[in-house]
Design a protein around this motif. Sequence first.
Motif, short mmCIF file in Angstrom:
data_model
loop_
_atom_site.label_atom_id
_atom_site.label_comp_id
_atom_site.label_asym_id
_atom_site.label_seq_id
_atom_site.Cartn_x
_atom_site.Cartn_y
_atom_site.Cartn_z
N PRO A 440 0.72 -1.24 0.01
CA PRO A 440 0.08 0.08 0.10
C PRO A 440 0.86 1.29 -0.06
CG PRO A 440 -0.03 -1.08 2.17
CD PRO A 440 0.68 -1.96 1.44
N ALA A 441 1.94 1.25 0.43
CA ALA A 441 2.91 2.56 0.20
C ALA A 441 3.82 2.69 -0.75
CB ALA A 441 3.70 2.32 1.68
N ARG A 442 3.52 1.71 -1.80
CA ARG A 442 4.20 1.97 -3.00
C ARG A 442 4.05 3.22 -3.70
NH1 ARG A 442 3.40 1.22 -8.75
NH2 ARG A 442 1.16 0.92 -8.27
N GLY A 443 5.24 4.05 -3.99
CA GLY A 443 5.34 5.17 -4.65
C GLY A 443 4.87 6.40 -3.79
N VAL A 444 4.80 6.62 -2.47
CA VAL A 444 4.56 7.52 -1.63
C VAL A 444 5.62 7.82 -0.69
CG1 VAL A 444 2.05 6.97 -1.44
CG2 VAL A 444 3.35 6.21 0.33
N ASP A 445 5.53 9.37 -0.20
CA ASP A 445 6.67 9.69 0.49
C ASP A 445 6.80 9.30 1.92
OD1 ASP A 445 5.28 11.74 2.49
OD2 ASP A 445 4.58 12.68 0.19
N GLN A 446 7.90 9.56 2.38
CA GLN A 446 8.17 8.92 3.80
C GLN A 446 7.29 9.66 4.67
OE1 GLN A 446 10.44 6.81 4.70
NE2 GLN A 446 11.24 6.61 2.88
N LYS A 447 6.88 10.82 4.74
CA LYS A 447 5.80 11.45 5.70
C LYS A 447 4.56 10.63 5.57
CE LYS A 447 3.15 15.56 6.64
NZ LYS A 447 3.07 17.09 6.48
N THR A 448 3.88 10.58 4.33
CA THR A 448 2.85 9.84 4.18
C THR A 448 2.77 8.31 4.57
OG1 THR A 448 2.24 11.22 2.21
CG2 THR A 448 0.99 9.23 2.41
N LYS A 449 4.04 7.70 4.11
CA LYS A 449 4.02 6.21 4.59
C LYS A 449 3.86 6.08 6.23
CE LYS A 449 7.36 4.59 1.20
NZ LYS A 449 8.58 3.98 0.89
N HIS A 450 4.70 7.22 6.90
CA HIS A 450 4.39 6.94 8.71
C HIS A 450 3.04 7.18 8.98
CE1 HIS A 450 8.53 5.99 9.06
NE2 HIS A 450 9.03 6.93 8.26
N GLU A 451 2.50 8.19 8.28
CA GLU A 451 0.85 8.40 8.51
C GLU A 451 0.21 7.33 8.23
OE1 GLU A 451 0.88 13.06 7.33
OE2 GLU A 451 0.04 11.75 6.02
N LEU A 452 0.29 6.47 7.07
CA LEU A 452 -0.30 5.24 6.67
C LEU A 452 0.08 4.09 7.91
CD1 LEU A 452 -0.13 5.14 3.03
CD2 LEU A 452 -2.03 5.81 4.46
N TYR A 453 1.20 3.97 8.18
CA TYR A 453 1.47 3.09 9.05
C TYR A 453 0.82 3.23 10.42
CZ TYR A 453 5.64 2.45 6.16
OH TYR A 453 6.71 2.18 5.23
N GLN A 454 0.87 4.47 10.89
CA GLN A 454 0.08 4.55 12.00
C GLN A 454 -1.37 4.17 11.88
OE1 GLN A 454 1.59 5.67 15.21
NE2 GLN A 454 -0.37 4.61 15.74
N VAL A 455 -1.96 4.56 10.85
CA VAL A 455 -3.54 4.10 10.62
C VAL A 455 -3.56 2.64 10.71
CG1 VAL A 455 -5.31 3.69 8.83
CG2 VAL A 455 -3.87 6.03 9.05
N PHE A 456 -2.61 1.83 10.14
CA PHE A 456 -2.53 0.27 9.99
C PHE A 456 -2.31 -0.07 11.70
CE2 PHE A 456 -0.31 0.62 5.74
CZ PHE A 456 -1.69 1.18 5.10
N ARG A 457 -1.73 0.47 12.49
CA ARG A 457 -1.65 -0.04 13.81
C ARG A 457 -2.73 0.27 14.59
NH1 ARG A 457 2.32 -3.72 14.54
NH2 ARG A 457 0.79 -3.82 16.02
N ASP A 458 -3.25 1.53 14.35
CA ASP A 458 -4.40 1.80 15.06
C ASP A 458 -5.56 0.86 14.69
OD1 ASP A 458 -3.15 4.28 16.08
OD2 ASP A 458 -4.19 5.55 14.61
N LEU A 459 -5.70 0.49 13.52
CA LEU A 459 -6.72 -0.63 13.13
C LEU A 459 -6.69 -2.01 13.79
CD1 LEU A 459 -6.81 0.23 9.24
CD2 LEU A 459 -8.76 0.49 10.69
N ALA A 460 -5.23 -2.15 13.95
CA ALA A 460 -5.10 -3.62 14.69
C ALA A 460 -5.48 -3.32 16.16
CB ALA A 460 -3.53 -3.98 14.45
N ALA A 461 -4.92 -2.23 16.73
CA ALA A 461 -5.40 -1.75 18.30
C ALA A 461 -6.73 -2.07 18.45
CB ALA A 461 -4.69 -0.53 18.57
N GLN A 462 -7.67 -1.51 17.18
CA GLN A 462 -9.11 -1.72 17.19
C GLN A 462 -9.66 -2.97 16.99
OE1 GLN A 462 -10.30 1.26 14.47
NE2 GLN A 462 -9.04 3.03 15.72
N GLY A 463 -8.65 -4.11 16.86
CA GLY A 463 -9.12 -5.35 17.01
C GLY A 463 -9.08 -6.06 15.51
#
Length: 518
Positions: A440-463
């Motif tokens: 999912p992070a193909r071709g996106v910049d580092q800032k956006t990548k880390h924003e998406l990473y946090q979204v994925f971890r938050d989704l996992a934290a929600q179950g």
Amino acid sequence: MRGPRMESIPTTAPQPPTTRVAPVVEARSLSKRFGATKAVSDGSFHLAPGEVVALLGENGSGKSTLVKLLSGVLRPDGGEILVAGEPTRLRSPRAALDAGIVTVFQEILCARDCSVLDNLWLGNGSAVRSRAALRRRRELATRAWTALAGRPAGLDQPAGALSLMQQQICVIVRALLREPKLLVLDESTSTLDVTLQQRLFGELRRRTGEGMACLFISHRMDEVLTVADRFVALRSGEVVGTRGRGETDGRELIRLISGQEAATPPRLERAASPGEVAVELTGVRLRPASAPFGARIRAGEVVGLAGLEGHGQDELIKAIAGLHRVREGEIRVHGSGVRGYRRAVARGVVYVPRDRKVEGMADVLGVLDNYGLPTLRRDQRLGLVRPGRTRKRFRQDARTVNFVPGRQESIGRLSGGNQQKVIIARWLAAAPRVILLNDPARGVDQKTKHELYQVFRDLAAQGAAVVMLSSEVGELVHLMDRVLVFHDGSLSAELAGADLTGEALVSAYFGAGGRSVS
């Protein structure tokens, strides 16, 4: 790797070269507007013969616009382009090609119904060819493809039958067959595995040794530092600095392109105690000759799928989504077997595809339409869709992925990172229990990548159970609770905790190291 071939470049602004050899291409004060939006305000840089120059910038900084100006797709509102020291008007892509400027664009451009051979020579030379000319073209195509991919291609198969990585190879080989004076690579490594990346870099070194120049664009800092002789930083449409190889490091380059000091990404919290089994694989055989395997993925985990391209991880993630059938075995999601995409969706499974351009979005439709289509029933009342409800939902999900809706109508006009945010927001609206992310992070910049990473971890934290295929080693190490590594069409190793390192991953890609999986 060779050092720079130019004299040291001042760090305040790019200047014309001081050597007597004219640059292959020089851009002077290029500017381009789209209505009130100033995409490029001062694009000034040059490329000398035998040089690889990395053009760096966050999504939306103007890189793609500059590439299109150099490629004749767009015409500048101001400034000029010099080719071999002579002012040149690139009025069309054909004019750029005639000037020796060949571009591999970020989006993979293949004529899917045409053969691989026809794609490789698309627009190159006369359409009327003798048998001898056809034979010669086939020989050259085979030689160029093998040099890059390490093995010959099926030249007579349709390009649409190729994997995304093979399509990327196709467009790169097409560019190389034109014998460019300037080769522009815009995120051309984003679909390549580590072996093919190294083969491409070797081919670039060989070609630049013969005098070709290359403009290289990538969000992967390790690649940039490996291959580039100079670095041009772009911010808000303006070149803000140039550095030579050996004069800088990754932290300074990030500061240049972001305007902020480079901070070490915060360590993402791993799953403390995963929940119930969300996905269970039993006796799964992906191919006739591959070994069967089993695995469990639990709610609350972020699990990575990795390996060299074509070794089975892509087949597995599509099989969990109901888009691919396994040869043997069973895939169960929350206790029920998966038999097709619709049934998987009904079990709370959502899939974000790797090729967002072809599979992930309708680029002629608006941002809101792309977001709302899968969950449009929620916005119906008495059989009529209420757009206001869709907009309200979108504002909420857009905040979750840190996307700021604007006046942009077509999703195709957004940067790659923002397109991906809209696609992910669309599936967040479906309240998924299992989220399948194909690079999912193909071709996106580092800032956006880390924003998406946090979204994925938050989704996992929600179950939710998050399953993510990634081609980037650093991403796998930084984000995942566990990584399942595939080799020869089967699950061959599992890495977690202290064992999950970059060295261990690359070793496991080649069938060595890691905890074996029965």
